[in-house]
Design a protein around this motif. Structure first.
Motif, PDB file in Angstrom:
ATOM      1  N   TRP A 127      -7.705   3.855 -16.929  1.00  0.00           N
ATOM      2  CA  TRP A 127      -6.186   3.802 -16.759  1.00  0.00           C
ATOM      3  C   TRP A 127      -5.568   4.563 -15.409  1.00  0.00           C
ATOM      4  O   TRP A 127      -4.689   4.193 -14.873  1.00  0.00           O
ATOM      5  CB  TRP A 127      -5.453   4.782 -17.857  1.00  0.00           C
ATOM      6  N   CYS A 128      -6.166   5.754 -15.052  1.00  0.00           N
ATOM      7  CA  CYS A 128      -5.910   6.515 -14.156  1.00  0.00           C
ATOM      8  C   CYS A 128      -6.470   5.962 -12.569  1.00  0.00           C
ATOM      9  O   CYS A 128      -6.110   6.667 -11.650  1.00  0.00           O
ATOM     10  CB  CYS A 128      -6.331   7.851 -14.256  1.00  0.00           C
ATOM     11  N   MET A 129      -7.333   5.222 -12.697  1.00  0.00           N
ATOM     12  CA  MET A 129      -7.899   4.622 -11.301  1.00  0.00           C
ATOM     13  C   MET A 129      -7.362   3.368 -10.974  1.00  0.00           C
ATOM     14  O   MET A 129      -7.686   2.905  -9.754  1.00  0.00           O
ATOM     15  CB  MET A 129      -9.496   4.341 -11.849  1.00  0.00           C
ATOM     16  N   VAL A 130      -6.289   2.700 -11.621  1.00  0.00           N
ATOM     17  CA  VAL A 130      -5.847   1.667 -11.131  1.00  0.00           C
ATOM     18  C   VAL A 130      -4.600   1.765  -9.886  1.00  0.00           C
ATOM     19  O   VAL A 130      -4.801   1.422  -8.814  1.00  0.00           O
ATOM     20  CB  VAL A 130      -5.298   0.672 -12.197  1.00  0.00           C
ATOM     21  N   GLN A 131      -3.748   2.780 -10.405  1.00  0.00           N
ATOM     22  CA  GLN A 131      -2.697   2.913  -9.613  1.00  0.00           C
ATOM     23  C   GLN A 131      -3.166   3.477  -8.065  1.00  0.00           C
ATOM     24  O   GLN A 131      -2.452   2.885  -7.115  1.00  0.00           O
ATOM     25  CB  GLN A 131      -1.525   3.829 -10.354  1.00  0.00           C
ATOM     26  N   PRO A 132      -3.731   4.337  -7.959  1.00  0.00           N
ATOM     27  CA  PRO A 132      -4.214   4.741  -6.635  1.00  0.00           C
ATOM     28  C   PRO A 132      -4.480   3.673  -5.479  1.00  0.00           C
ATOM     29  O   PRO A 132      -4.292   3.686  -4.386  1.00  0.00           O
ATOM     30  CB  PRO A 132      -5.404   5.696  -6.889  1.00  0.00           C
ATOM     31  N   PHE A 133      -5.291   2.614  -6.172  1.00  0.00           N
ATOM     32  CA  PHE A 133      -5.755   1.575  -5.349  1.00  0.00           C
ATOM     33  C   PHE A 133      -4.517   0.380  -5.188  1.00  0.00           C
ATOM     34  O   PHE A 133      -4.454  -0.038  -3.999  1.00  0.00           O
ATOM     35  CB  PHE A 133      -6.946   1.163  -5.811  1.00  0.00           C
ATOM     36  N   ASP A 134      -3.870   0.244  -6.250  1.00  0.00           N
ATOM     37  CA  ASP A 134      -2.976  -0.819  -6.465  1.00  0.00           C
ATOM     38  C   ASP A 134      -1.883  -0.877  -5.358  1.00  0.00           C
ATOM     39  O   ASP A 134      -1.251  -1.690  -5.090  1.00  0.00           O
ATOM     40  CB  ASP A 134      -2.435  -0.874  -8.070  1.00  0.00           C
ATOM     41  N   GLN A 135      -1.627   0.316  -5.004  1.00  0.00           N
ATOM     42  CA  GLN A 135      -0.380   0.353  -4.058  1.00  0.00           C
ATOM     43  C   GLN A 135      -0.685   0.165  -2.451  1.00  0.00           C
ATOM     44  O   GLN A 135       0.183   0.262  -1.683  1.00  0.00           O
ATOM     45  CB  GLN A 135       0.130   1.962  -4.300  1.00  0.00           C
ATOM     46  N   TYR A 136      -1.963   0.007  -2.021  1.00  0.00           N
ATOM     47  CA  TYR A 136      -2.175  -0.366  -0.662  1.00  0.00           C
ATOM     48  C   TYR A 136      -2.373  -1.751  -0.315  1.00  0.00           C
ATOM     49  O   TYR A 136      -2.388  -2.563  -1.125  1.00  0.00           O
ATOM     50  CB  TYR A 136      -3.685   0.226  -0.221  1.00  0.00           C
ATOM     51  N   PRO A 137      -1.709  -2.133   0.882  1.00  0.00           N
ATOM     52  CA  PRO A 137      -1.710  -3.466   1.591  1.00  0.00           C
ATOM     53  C   PRO A 137      -3.188  -3.865   1.601  1.00  0.00           C
ATOM     54  O   PRO A 137      -4.078  -3.152   1.806  1.00  0.00           O
ATOM     55  CB  PRO A 137      -1.163  -3.203   2.607  1.00  0.00           C
ATOM     56  N   GLY A 138      -3.450  -5.170   1.370  1.00  0.00           N
ATOM     57  CA  GLY A 138      -4.696  -5.680   1.410  1.00  0.00           C
ATOM     58  C   GLY A 138      -5.549  -5.671  -0.234  1.00  0.00           C
ATOM     59  O   GLY A 138      -6.559  -6.180  -0.056  1.00  0.00           O
ATOM     60  N   ILE A 139      -5.048  -5.037  -1.127  1.00  0.00           N
ATOM     61  CA  ILE A 139      -5.569  -5.184  -2.332  1.00  0.00           C
ATOM     62  C   ILE A 139      -4.974  -6.174  -3.033  1.00  0.00           C
ATOM     63  O   ILE A 139      -3.702  -6.510  -3.177  1.00  0.00           O
ATOM     64  CB  ILE A 139      -5.283  -3.619  -2.965  1.00  0.00           C
ATOM     65  N   LEU A 140      -5.802  -7.034  -3.313  1.00  0.00           N
ATOM     66  CA  LEU A 140      -5.545  -8.232  -4.054  1.00  0.00           C
ATOM     67  C   LEU A 140      -5.498  -8.179  -5.737  1.00  0.00           C
ATOM     68  O   LEU A 140      -4.459  -9.032  -6.323  1.00  0.00           O
ATOM     69  CB  LEU A 140      -6.466  -9.455  -3.798  1.00  0.00           C
ATOM     70  N   SER A 141      -6.488  -7.307  -6.343  1.00  0.00           N
ATOM     71  CA  SER A 141      -6.380  -7.151  -7.841  1.00  0.00           C
ATOM     72  C   SER A 141      -7.005  -5.884  -7.880  1.00  0.00           C
ATOM     73  O   SER A 141      -8.108  -5.493  -7.322  1.00  0.00           O
ATOM     74  CB  SER A 141      -6.945  -8.299  -8.537  1.00  0.00           C
ATOM     75  N   VAL A 142      -6.554  -5.239  -9.044  1.00  0.00           N
ATOM     76  CA  VAL A 142      -7.429  -4.194  -9.590  1.00  0.00           C
ATOM     77  C   VAL A 142      -7.535  -4.280 -11.017  1.00  0.00           C
ATOM     78  O   VAL A 142      -6.442  -4.296 -11.764  1.00  0.00           O
ATOM     79  CB  VAL A 142      -6.684  -2.716  -9.237  1.00  0.00           C
ATOM     80  N   ILE A 143      -8.771  -4.590 -11.478  1.00  0.00           N
ATOM     81  CA  ILE A 143      -9.021  -4.800 -12.998  1.00  0.00           C
ATOM     82  C   ILE A 143      -9.817  -3.436 -13.571  1.00  0.00           C
ATOM     83  O   ILE A 143     -10.749  -3.262 -13.062  1.00  0.00           O
ATOM     84  CB  ILE A 143      -9.695  -6.155 -13.025  1.00  0.00           C
TER      85      ILE A 143
END
Length: 173
Positions: free
Chosen positions: A13-29
């Motif tokens: 739950w806590c590991m999605v948002q930190p990556f989700d906010q960057y350009p170039g990230i297509l998905s975080v599952i």
């Protein structure tokens, strides 16, 4: 162009948002990896009998955000000195792991771990493991994008992690 990175750093739950906010990230599952049964459920993983770790699978465009940049984000979301879980989440299913998907990722992960060790940022040894990726199983839908679905609960579960980040990562390494 697409590439996949898989990181475990405690509760997914806590590991999605930190990556989700960057350009170039297509998905975080959010999902499970590293275990010995196919298609585990959340209850099975939490029981500790499957050998799986909660993790996030990040699909990204390496022409926009590099694997090294993802590693830097990863280190700043975890306590790399705690092998037995992360923050209030305890046990093997919450251990910190960088799962590499190719030799280049392995080399970059090892170098970043060494750089963090040499930085002197932490008094205790860096114990995050670097392991070959195993099959990744998507978690149940209610776990996906949890920070968006339940922002109040997310902030409550994320507070210990955020306090640690604020104390240890005022400056990048």
């Amino acid at each position: 162009m697409k590439e996949v990175a898989i990181f475990a750093g405690g509760c997914f739950w806590c590991m999605v948002q930190p990556f989700d906010q960057y350009p170039g990230i297509l998905s975080v599952i959010s999902g499970y990896t590293g275990g010995h049964i196919e298609n585990p459920t959340y209850e099975q993983v939490c029981s500790g009998v499957t050998g799986h770790t909660e993790a996030v699978e990040i699909t990204f465009n390496p022409e926009i955000i590099t694997y090294n940049e993802l590693l830097n984000i990863y280190w700043q979301q975890t306590d790399p000195t705690d092998a037995f879980g992360q923050f209030e989440d305890r046990g093997d299913s919450y251990r910190p792991v960088i799962f590499y998907t190719n030799d280049s990722q392995k080399e970059l992960a090892l170098k970043s771990k060494q750089a963090l060790t040499e930085s002197g940022r932490f008094m205790n040894p860096i114990v995050t493991t670097i392991e070959a990726a195993k099959p990744f199983y998507k978690a149940e839908e209610y776990h996906q994008d949890f920070y968006k679905k339940a922002p109040n609960r997310y902030h409550l579960t994320h507070q210990n992690r955020q306090d640690f980040i604020d104390d240890h990562w005022k400056e990048s390494f």
